[in-house]
Design a protein around this motif. Structure first.
Motif, PDB file in Angstrom:
ATOM      1  N   ARG A 105      10.201  -2.516   6.712  1.00  0.00           N
ATOM      2  CA  ARG A 105       9.152  -2.838   5.734  1.00  0.00           C
ATOM      3  C   ARG A 105       8.479  -1.592   5.158  1.00  0.00           C
ATOM      4  O   ARG A 105       7.714  -1.698   4.210  1.00  0.00           O
ATOM      5  CB  ARG A 105       8.078  -3.731   6.385  1.00  0.00           C
ATOM      6  N   GLN A 106       8.725  -0.428   5.760  1.00  0.00           N
ATOM      7  CA  GLN A 106       8.055   0.795   5.324  1.00  0.00           C
ATOM      8  C   GLN A 106       9.082   1.868   5.007  1.00  0.00           C
ATOM      9  O   GLN A 106       9.969   2.161   5.815  1.00  0.00           O
ATOM     10  CB  GLN A 106       7.082   1.285   6.399  1.00  0.00           C
TER      11      GLN A 106
ATOM     12  N   ARG B 280       0.851  -1.197   0.000  1.00  0.00           N
ATOM     13  CA  ARG B 280       0.000   0.000   0.000  1.00  0.00           C
ATOM     14  C   ARG B 280       0.883   1.242   0.000  1.00  0.00           C
ATOM     15  O   ARG B 280       2.059   1.196   0.343  1.00  0.00           O
ATOM     16  CB  ARG B 280      -0.945   0.026   1.208  1.00  0.00           C
TER      17      ARG B 280
ATOM     18  N   SER C 255      11.303   2.336   8.395  1.00  0.00           N
ATOM     19  CA  SER C 255      10.737   1.983   9.692  1.00  0.00           C
ATOM     20  C   SER C 255      11.658   1.001  10.418  1.00  0.00           C
ATOM     21  O   SER C 255      12.603   0.457   9.832  1.00  0.00           O
ATOM     22  CB  SER C 255       9.355   1.358   9.507  1.00  0.00           C
TER      23      SER C 255
ATOM     24  N   TYR D  58       9.732   5.884   4.042  1.00  0.00           N
ATOM     25  CA  TYR D  58       9.115   7.195   4.249  1.00  0.00           C
ATOM     26  C   TYR D  58       9.880   8.269   3.481  1.00  0.00           C
ATOM     27  O   TYR D  58      11.098   8.172   3.289  1.00  0.00           O
ATOM     28  CB  TYR D  58       9.115   7.579   5.729  1.00  0.00           C
TER      29      TYR D  58
ATOM     30  N   SER E   3       4.528   7.419   2.325  1.00  0.00           N
ATOM     31  CA  SER E   3       5.119   6.140   2.705  1.00  0.00           C
ATOM     32  C   SER E   3       4.686   5.032   1.766  1.00  0.00           C
ATOM     33  O   SER E   3       3.642   5.113   1.116  1.00  0.00           O
ATOM     34  CB  SER E   3       4.729   5.777   4.146  1.00  0.00           C
ATOM     35  N   TRP E   4       5.523   4.004   1.694  1.00  0.00           N
ATOM     36  CA  TRP E   4       5.264   2.800   0.905  1.00  0.00           C
ATOM     37  C   TRP E   4       5.476   1.593   1.825  1.00  0.00           C
ATOM     38  O   TRP E   4       6.550   1.466   2.448  1.00  0.00           O
ATOM     39  CB  TRP E   4       6.222   2.712  -0.283  1.00  0.00           C
ATOM     40  N   ARG E   5       4.489   0.703   1.913  1.00  0.00           N
ATOM     41  CA  ARG E   5       4.579  -0.474   2.767  1.00  0.00           C
ATOM     42  C   ARG E   5       4.835  -1.700   1.909  1.00  0.00           C
ATOM     43  O   ARG E   5       4.132  -1.945   0.925  1.00  0.00           O
ATOM     44  CB  ARG E   5       3.277  -0.660   3.550  1.00  0.00           C
TER      45      ARG E   5
END
Length: 429
Positions: free
Chosen positions: A296-297, A242, A292, A299, A258-260
């Protein structure tokens, strides 16, 4: 491409009214620059003392143009297209022509840059004039091919990966396809497209799972991509789960994007270049990038305030997992920095003939026009355009059988849209 399918796919960019050329204009139609086309259909006569009618037409890059000329029985006509450098239909060389015997001529072609064209209808009858009809259909092709399906074989040899590809392009046609593990991988080996079939290409990979991407390119160079799936070699790329924000507007001067991902990742580049941001004018936007705690994330946040009204695109560089498997594609986030607006709507008085209303709005809507809708018979209708003169604007509308009312500010390049609704019942005076 068959002519029939081309005609069916064209979207005419002129209006559909017939435009009859008056005989009085004949002397001004015999050479360049001609008469500008304002219709998709031209009806006139040619022949006898008048040999040429010339029309001018501006086309955009990527335009697919179809000209059809129909003449009366016995007519001998020719159809020619001259480029913008042509000076005369008598001395310049045409770009395209159709001059088969008879009065029916067809030219179908594409232009890969902006062009000013001169269209020449030539009458070859010397005995008398014959009626003709010239039809012009044009569409600007701005879309790449559609990849309808891309199916990866369950197992692939390390240096021969095969995918069943079915792609279509109703305007420009699919010229070639490619199989890759990264949309930015260069050089790409393009394979001639011969219809829905199995295509094989060498893809560098290690043993294990590998997610493949296919590309389709049309005849004007527009490219589309599609994730084909996993084949058993030795590569599994992280997946983008997402993005945030998911909408197209932001009210913050320094929004956090952000990209997860499906697993811990690291970027294929270092420092600020891990994420690239640019405005609609092509100016780069500097920002800070971090991961993060669980990796996994990803920013990104601009280091300076984004100006109101600015559209900007933010896209990460490729990322890879701890094993070195690369994510093939990450979609960019496109945002417009806007100022938030507010609207409230209230019914303050109900009379026998009129309804008194009050629109409360944020100060930034003062001086703007707000549409007032009412809902009748299950549909919304605009009943008034209200000029907002203060933070509270009073108005009266005719009483009706409306069940709801809605005030709406559609928004602008600087101000976000907003709306408010209120029930139309009970409406007892």
């Amino acid at each position: 491409m068959q002519l029939k399918s081309l005609v069916l796919s064209l979207i005419v960019v002129f209006n559909s009214n017939h435009f009859a050329v008056q005989p009085a204009l004949a002397t001004s139609l015999d050479n360049i620059p001609g008469i500008p086309l304002t219709s998709s259909t031209i009806s006139s006569t040619i022949g006898g003392a008048t040999y040429d009618h010339v029309y001018s037409l501006q086309v955009q890059a990527g335009t697919v143009l179809l000209l059809t000329l129909r003449g009366d029985a016995g007519a001998e006509l020719g159809l020619y297209i001259f480029g913008e450098d042509a000076e005369s239909v008598y001395s310049s060389e045409p770009m395209f022509s159709s001059a088969v015997p008879g009065g029916d001529q067809v030219i179908a072609t594409q232009f890969f840059r902006d062009n000013l064209l001169y269209i020449n209808v030539n009458g070859r009858n010397i005995d008398r004039a014959y009626a003709y009809q010239l039809n012009i259909s044009a569409v600007v092709d701005k879309t790449p091919p559609i990849i309808r399906s891309a199916t990866v074989r369950a197992y692939s040899r390390p240096k021969l990966t095969c995918v069943e590809i079915d792609a279509v392009d109703g305007l420009s046609g699919v010229q070639s396809v490619a199989i890759m593990r990264d949309v930015d991988l260069q050089p790409v080996t393009w394979l001639p497209y011969t219809g829905a079939n199995t295509y094989c290409s060498e893809v560098e990979s290690q043993d294990g799972p590998l997610e493949l991407v296919v590309a389709a390119r049309n005849k004007i160079g527009l490219v589309s991509f599609k994730v084909a799936g996993m084949t058993s070699v030795d590569s599994v790329a992280p997946r983008l789960l997402r993005i945030h924000p998911a909408d197209k507007e932001t009210y913050s001067p320094k929004p956090i994007l952000s990209w997860r991902f499906s697993e811990p990742i690291k970027s294929t580049t270092r420092g600020a270049s891990r994420v690239i941001a640019a405005t609609q004018l092509g100016d780069f936007v500097s920002g800070r990038v971090w991961l993060s705690a669980d990796y996994r994330q990803l920013y990104w946040q601009p280091t300076s305030n984004i100006k109101i009204g600015t559209m900007f695109t933010v896209v990460p560089a490729m990322v890879k997992d701890r094993a070195g498997n690369t994510l093939d594609r990450i979609d960019p986030i496109v945002l417009v920095r806007k100022v938030q607006t507010k609207i409230a709507l209230e019914i303050v008085k109900v009379g026998r003939k009129n309804i008194g209303m009050l629109i409360r709005s944020s100060q930034n809507l003062v001086g703007k026009s707000v549409k007032l809708f009412e809902r009748r018979l299950g549909e919304w209708f605009v009943i008034e355009i209200v000029q907002i003169s203060a933070s509270e604007t009073k108005l009266r509308v005719p009483r009706s059988n409306a069940t709801r009312y809605r005030a709406e500010w559609i928004g602008s390049d600087r101000l976000a849209g907003s709306s408010a609704a209120v029930s139309g019942r009970p409406l007892s005076p």
